[in-house]
Design a protein around this motif. Structure first.
Motif, PDB file in Angstrom:
ATOM      1  N   ASP A 160      31.559  25.967  28.601  1.00  0.00           N
ATOM      2  CA  ASP A 160      30.324  26.690  28.287  1.00  0.00           C
ATOM      3  C   ASP A 160      30.576  27.871  27.349  1.00  0.00           C
ATOM      4  OD1 ASP A 160      28.831  24.905  29.724  1.00  0.00           O
ATOM      5  OD2 ASP A 160      28.477  26.232  31.438  1.00  0.00           O
ATOM      6  N   GLY A 161      31.400  27.637  26.354  1.00  0.00           N
ATOM      7  CA  GLY A 161      31.619  28.626  25.313  1.00  0.00           C
ATOM      8  C   GLY A 161      32.638  29.702  25.638  1.00  0.00           C
ATOM      9  N   GLU A 162      33.246  29.649  26.816  1.00  0.00           N
ATOM     10  CA  GLU A 162      34.263  30.632  27.184  1.00  0.00           C
ATOM     11  C   GLU A 162      35.609  29.938  27.370  1.00  0.00           C
ATOM     12  OE1 GLU A 162      33.096  34.390  29.503  1.00  0.00           O
ATOM     13  OE2 GLU A 162      32.065  32.774  30.570  1.00  0.00           O
ATOM     14  N   SER A 163      36.670  30.650  27.024  1.00  0.00           N
ATOM     15  CA  SER A 163      38.006  30.083  27.178  1.00  0.00           C
ATOM     16  C   SER A 163      38.294  29.848  28.657  1.00  0.00           C
ATOM     17  CB  SER A 163      39.051  31.029  26.594  1.00  0.00           C
ATOM     18  OG  SER A 163      39.163  32.204  27.390  1.00  0.00           O
ATOM     19  N   LEU A 164      39.212  28.917  28.916  1.00  0.00           N
ATOM     20  CA  LEU A 164      39.565  28.652  30.316  1.00  0.00           C
ATOM     21  C   LEU A 164      40.345  29.808  30.926  1.00  0.00           C
ATOM     22  CD1 LEU A 164      39.013  26.290  32.298  1.00  0.00           C
ATOM     23  CD2 LEU A 164      38.292  25.959  29.940  1.00  0.00           C
ATOM     24  N   SER A 165      41.044  30.608  30.117  1.00  0.00           N
ATOM     25  CA  SER A 165      41.696  31.790  30.683  1.00  0.00           C
ATOM     26  C   SER A 165      40.651  32.756  31.224  1.00  0.00           C
ATOM     27  CB  SER A 165      42.566  32.475  29.630  1.00  0.00           C
ATOM     28  OG  SER A 165      41.790  32.893  28.521  1.00  0.00           O
ATOM     29  N   ARG A 166      39.533  32.871  30.513  1.00  0.00           N
ATOM     30  CA  ARG A 166      38.440  33.718  31.005  1.00  0.00           C
ATOM     31  C   ARG A 166      37.804  33.104  32.257  1.00  0.00           C
ATOM     32  NH1 ARG A 166      36.139  37.665  33.170  1.00  0.00           N
ATOM     33  NH2 ARG A 166      33.875  37.822  32.889  1.00  0.00           N
ATOM     34  N   TRP A 167      37.680  31.775  32.277  1.00  0.00           N
ATOM     35  CA  TRP A 167      37.109  31.134  33.454  1.00  0.00           C
ATOM     36  C   TRP A 167      38.008  31.286  34.675  1.00  0.00           C
ATOM     37  CZ3 TRP A 167      32.684  29.650  35.326  1.00  0.00           C
ATOM     38  CH2 TRP A 167      31.604  29.471  34.441  1.00  0.00           C
ATOM     39  N   LEU A 168      39.308  31.276  34.459  1.00  0.00           N
ATOM     40  CA  LEU A 168      40.196  31.518  35.589  1.00  0.00           C
ATOM     41  C   LEU A 168      39.999  32.926  36.132  1.00  0.00           C
ATOM     42  CD1 LEU A 168      43.553  29.776  34.564  1.00  0.00           C
ATOM     43  CD2 LEU A 168      41.791  28.957  36.139  1.00  0.00           C
ATOM     44  N   GLU A 169      39.820  33.890  35.250  1.00  0.00           N
ATOM     45  CA  GLU A 169      39.543  35.255  35.710  1.00  0.00           C
ATOM     46  C   GLU A 169      38.258  35.290  36.518  1.00  0.00           C
ATOM     47  OE1 GLU A 169      39.345  37.704  32.285  1.00  0.00           O
ATOM     48  OE2 GLU A 169      41.466  37.505  31.772  1.00  0.00           O
ATOM     49  N   ARG A 170      37.226  34.616  36.045  1.00  0.00           N
ATOM     50  CA  ARG A 170      35.937  34.631  36.737  1.00  0.00           C
ATOM     51  C   ARG A 170      36.019  33.976  38.109  1.00  0.00           C
ATOM     52  NH1 ARG A 170      30.995  32.807  32.858  1.00  0.00           N
ATOM     53  NH2 ARG A 170      29.932  33.072  34.879  1.00  0.00           N
ATOM     54  N   THR A 171      36.653  32.812  38.151  1.00  0.00           N
ATOM     55  CA  THR A 171      36.674  32.084  39.426  1.00  0.00           C
ATOM     56  C   THR A 171      37.696  32.653  40.401  1.00  0.00           C
ATOM     57  OG1 THR A 171      38.154  30.457  38.397  1.00  0.00           O
ATOM     58  CG2 THR A 171      35.802  29.932  38.450  1.00  0.00           C
ATOM     59  N   GLU A 172      38.809  33.132  39.884  1.00  0.00           N
ATOM     60  CA  GLU A 172      39.860  33.609  40.790  1.00  0.00           C
ATOM     61  C   GLU A 172      39.537  34.962  41.400  1.00  0.00           C
ATOM     62  OE1 GLU A 172      43.464  33.255  38.579  1.00  0.00           O
ATOM     63  OE2 GLU A 172      43.456  31.061  38.716  1.00  0.00           O
ATOM     64  N   ARG A 173      38.515  35.621  40.904  1.00  0.00           N
ATOM     65  CA  ARG A 173      38.101  36.840  41.588  1.00  0.00           C
ATOM     66  C   ARG A 173      37.464  36.508  42.936  1.00  0.00           C
ATOM     67  NH1 ARG A 173      32.750  39.124  38.484  1.00  0.00           N
ATOM     68  NH2 ARG A 173      31.463  37.262  38.705  1.00  0.00           N
ATOM     69  N   HIS A 174      37.265  35.227  43.196  1.00  0.00           N
ATOM     70  CA  HIS A 174      36.757  34.769  44.482  1.00  0.00           C
ATOM     71  C   HIS A 174      37.877  34.254  45.376  1.00  0.00           C
ATOM     72  CE1 HIS A 174      32.589  35.038  43.100  1.00  0.00           C
ATOM     73  NE2 HIS A 174      33.037  34.546  41.958  1.00  0.00           N
ATOM     74  N   VAL A 175      39.090  34.666  45.105  1.00  0.00           N
ATOM     75  CA  VAL A 175      40.245  34.175  45.874  1.00  0.00           C
ATOM     76  C   VAL A 175      41.108  35.359  46.292  1.00  0.00           C
ATOM     77  CG1 VAL A 175      42.343  32.791  45.782  1.00  0.00           C
ATOM     78  CG2 VAL A 175      40.262  31.946  44.692  1.00  0.00           C
ATOM     79  N   SER A 176      41.356  35.499  47.575  1.00  0.00           N
ATOM     80  CA  SER A 176      42.300  36.503  48.067  1.00  0.00           C
ATOM     81  C   SER A 176      43.705  35.972  47.857  1.00  0.00           C
ATOM     82  CB  SER A 176      42.089  36.770  49.558  1.00  0.00           C
ATOM     83  OG  SER A 176      41.058  37.683  49.758  1.00  0.00           O
ATOM     84  N   ALA A 177      44.476  36.670  47.054  1.00  0.00           N
ATOM     85  CA  ALA A 177      45.827  36.202  46.757  1.00  0.00           C
ATOM     86  C   ALA A 177      46.666  37.364  46.266  1.00  0.00           C
ATOM     87  CB  ALA A 177      45.785  35.096  45.697  1.00  0.00           C
ATOM     88  N   GLU A 178      47.939  37.342  46.637  1.00  0.00           N
ATOM     89  CA  GLU A 178      48.846  38.401  46.210  1.00  0.00           C
ATOM     90  C   GLU A 178      49.153  38.336  44.719  1.00  0.00           C
ATOM     91  OE1 GLU A 178      49.575  38.213  50.633  1.00  0.00           O
ATOM     92  OE2 GLU A 178      48.938  36.873  49.034  1.00  0.00           O
TER      93      GLU A 178
END
Length: 498
Positions: A160-178
């Motif tokens: 949807d017009g955004e890089s996958l590195s940006r999408w990883l940032e968006r989605t991974e903010r929903h993940v608790s991880a060290e």
């Protein structure tokens, strides 16, 4: 195929300029359903204040990875942003985003899994590609879109017009991880879920694919229902499934044995009390090693790839077959005593003492002789090599980024006690960790907030945090793993020549 979520690790860090961003929509109810309840701003702020207050009281080290001033600022901004009524999914989203700012896998709020399951059950459409992340790049692991132009192993460079590195940032903010590596490992299971959390229900997605030797492709792929994805899966080339069978033992050759113990809990349990019944697991492990002995196996590969872990009550049964001296899974197990942990433990025992298991009673005895705020040692008794027959050949343990929890503890134990050689790729889960998670309930929304009450140090005493188990011999995991299991083939060659 990744058919289930191994860990409920679904909360994330949110970067907010001001106020509260209500990231993503949530599932529309069935047409006949009543409107969702709205929680008032006063109720939400009260719950959020309770959440931070009790986290500070009960968490073993809330500020281990995020400094207190930073978390305090995020708390103040989030609290100020809770200025209007929200539905439960919207409130859950805000609370989990804050919890994830702690950057600790066991600090979390109720996941959106139930909302996602309800949405999908009612025909909700979702992103139809499963992903694999390698070196920060995102690849197609499974194509359920129905479009033959997409192949396993294609790199997804834009959504949807955004890089996958940006999408990883968006989605991974929903993940608790060290660490990002751990977040990546979890996102390989949950990417479609969090695309939905970010975007809500949509009809399709615009993607750009890259393939070696070919020009980039721009495609529009449809969002698909569960039934459509199940039908598409039957048309795809088969991929490695480490859950079928769940437990496995066999000879790979005349000299190399193979053991996949499966999860370290009673997967067949039908009641809470049965979860602690180790008899079936013990029978499987004993039978496996007896057969290896009869076959005169010179070495064994213990496969912990994709293993969700469990409890050392089970894993000690396995280790006792290969141990050459007494062992324990941790060199230190320190617990922070709190009213929250004491109450949660008491409630667990009162609800069903058998289901709570023996560890809960040990916690109760410890809490009875300590005060809130104390840091106390939790005694871990030594486990011993099994009497009589044991496996005396060479031991190799195969791990990957999706070896979690007690599977990581087993790998660390084998490495630290020198019971065997570790193969594969580094684990994303930590070897020295904050764990033994407890929960408390928020008064108004009834959301469950999880937190670690303990710090658990790997057997060799390594206090360094944010580190998984690093293999003694690394094997690169391919982007797409075929049913031929190239990784296991490499492990077998290593076992034959070491």
């Amino acid at each position: 195929m990744k058919s289930r979520i191994l860990l409920t690790c679904l909360v994330a860090l949110m970067s907010m300029a001001s106020g509260v961003c209500l990231a993503g929509s949530h599932p529309a109810p069935k047409p006949s359903a009543a409107p969702e309840r709205l929680y008032s701003a006063m109720e939400l702020r009260s719950d959020f204040e309770q959440m931070y207050r009790e986290l500070k009281a009960a968490h073993f080290d809330l500020y281990a990875f995020t400094p207190k001033p930073e978390l305090d600022r995020l708390y103040a901004r989030t609290l100020a942003g809770l200025s209007r009524p929200l539905t439960l999914p919207q409130a859950k989203n805000q609370f989990e985003l804050f919890a994830a700012a702690v950057h600790m896998g066991h600090t979390r709020v109720d996941s959106p899994a139930s909302d996602w399951a309800r949405y999908r059950k009612h025909g909700g459409r979702a992103f139809p590609l499963q992903i694999r992340i390698a070196d920060g790049r995102v690849y197609v692991a499974e194509n359920l879109s129905g479009l033959d132009t997409i192949r396993q192993g294609d790199e997804i460079t834009s959504l949807d017009g955004e890089s996958l590195s940006r999408w990883l940032e968006r989605t991974e903010r929903h993940v608790s991880a060290e660490t990002p590596y751990m977040a990546h490992s979890l996102m390989e299971y949950d990417f479609p879920t969090y695309v939905w959390v970010e975007l809500g229900a949509v009809d399709g997605f615009d993607i750009v694919l890259s393939r070696v030797g070919s020009a980039s492709q721009r495609l529009h792929i449809p969002a698909r229902t569960s039934a459509e994805m199940d039908a598409a899966r039957k048309q795809q080339p088969p991929v490695l499934d480490l859950e079928k069978p769940l437990r496995d033992s066999r000879m790979l050759s005349d000299s190399v044995a193979y053991l996949r113990p499966g999860p370290f809990y009673n997967a067949e349990a039908k009641t809470g009390a049965e979860e602690w019944d180790v008899s079936s697991f013990r029978q499987f492990i004993d039978s496996a090693f007896e057969s290896f002995s009869e076959a005169h196996a010179a070495s064994v590969i213990i496969d912990l790839r994709g293993n969700p872990g469990g409890d050392n009550l089970f894993s000690d049964v396995l280790v006792s077959w290969i141990a050459t001296r007494p062992f324990r899974f941790a060199s230190q197990f320190k617990i922070k005593v709190s009213e929250e942990s004491t109450a949660a433990n008491q409630a667990r025992i009162a609800n069903d003492a058998a289901a709570a298991g023996p560890i809960s009673q040990k916690y109760a005895n410890l809490y009875a002789h300590a005060s809130s705020g104390d840091i106390v040692d939790f005694d871990i008794p030594l486990a011993y090599p099994r009497p009589g027959k044991r496996f005396n050949g060479k031991v190799f343990v195969l791990i990957d980024r999706q070896s979690y929890s007690d599977a990581v503890s087993v790998a660390a134990l084998v490495q630290d006690y020198k019971f065997g050689v570790i193969l594969g790729e580094p684990t994303s889960d930590m070897a020295t960790t904050y764990g033994a998670m407890e929960q408390f309930t928020l008064k108004n929304t009834k959301l469950l907030v999880g937190y670690p009450k303990a710090r658990i140090v790997r057997p060799n005493g390594d206090l360094r945090e944010k580190r998984g188990v690093t293999p003694d011999i690394q094997i690169r995991i391919p982007i797409v793993q075929s049913v031929n299991d190239e990784v296991l083939r490499q492990a077998e060659i290593i076992a034959q020549h070491n």
